[in-house]
Design a protein around this motif. Structure first.
Motif, short mmCIF file in Angstrom:
data_model
loop_
_atom_site.label_atom_id
_atom_site.label_comp_id
_atom_site.label_asym_id
_atom_site.label_seq_id
_atom_site.Cartn_x
_atom_site.Cartn_y
_atom_site.Cartn_z
N ASN A 9 0.81 -1.23 0.00
CA ASN A 9 0.00 0.00 0.00
C ASN A 9 0.84 1.27 0.00
N LEU A 10 1.86 1.29 -0.88
CA LEU A 10 2.73 2.46 -0.99
C LEU A 10 2.56 3.10 -2.36
N ASN A 11 2.60 4.44 -2.38
CA ASN A 11 2.62 5.11 -3.68
C ASN A 11 4.05 5.11 -4.19
N GLN A 12 4.23 5.53 -5.43
CA GLN A 12 5.57 5.49 -6.03
C GLN A 12 6.57 6.35 -5.26
N ILE A 13 6.17 7.49 -4.81
CA ILE A 13 7.09 8.39 -4.11
C ILE A 13 7.60 7.76 -2.82
N LYS A 14 6.68 7.21 -2.01
CA LYS A 14 7.10 6.60 -0.75
C LYS A 14 7.98 5.38 -0.98
N PHE A 15 7.59 4.52 -1.93
CA PHE A 15 8.36 3.31 -2.21
C PHE A 15 9.75 3.68 -2.73
N ALA A 16 9.82 4.64 -3.64
CA ALA A 16 11.10 5.07 -4.20
C ALA A 16 12.02 5.60 -3.09
N ASN A 17 11.48 6.37 -2.17
CA ASN A 17 12.28 6.88 -1.05
C ASN A 17 12.80 5.75 -0.19
N ILE A 18 11.99 4.74 0.05
CA ILE A 18 12.41 3.60 0.89
C ILE A 18 13.56 2.85 0.25
N ILE A 19 13.49 2.63 -1.08
CA ILE A 19 14.54 1.83 -1.73
C ILE A 19 15.68 2.68 -2.27
#
Length: 62
Positions: A9-19
């Motif tokens: 349940n992550l949007n692209q911005i949050k997921f990109a920041n995590i990885i």
């Protein structure tokens, strides 16, 4: 990647920041860019994803 992101349940911005990549890069990756590179250049995508470089020089397939 898209499946992993959506499952969590992550949007692209949050997921990109995590990885640790940009949202634009994530967007390109989710559009099967890696598959196109693998097919057209006979590249070892698994090696590239793990080590960040290919073990040998590769040429485009014709």
């Amino acid at each position: 990647m898209r499946t992993i992101r959506k499952t969590n349940n992550l949007n692209q911005i949050k997921f990109a920041n995590i990885i640790g990549i940009s949202q634009g890069t994530l967007s390109e990756l989710e559009q099967d860019i890696l598959i196109a590179v693998k097919e057209n250049f006979n590249s070892h995508i698994e090696w590239w994803l793990i080590f960040g470089d290919t073990p040998v020089a590769i040429e485009p397939t014709q």
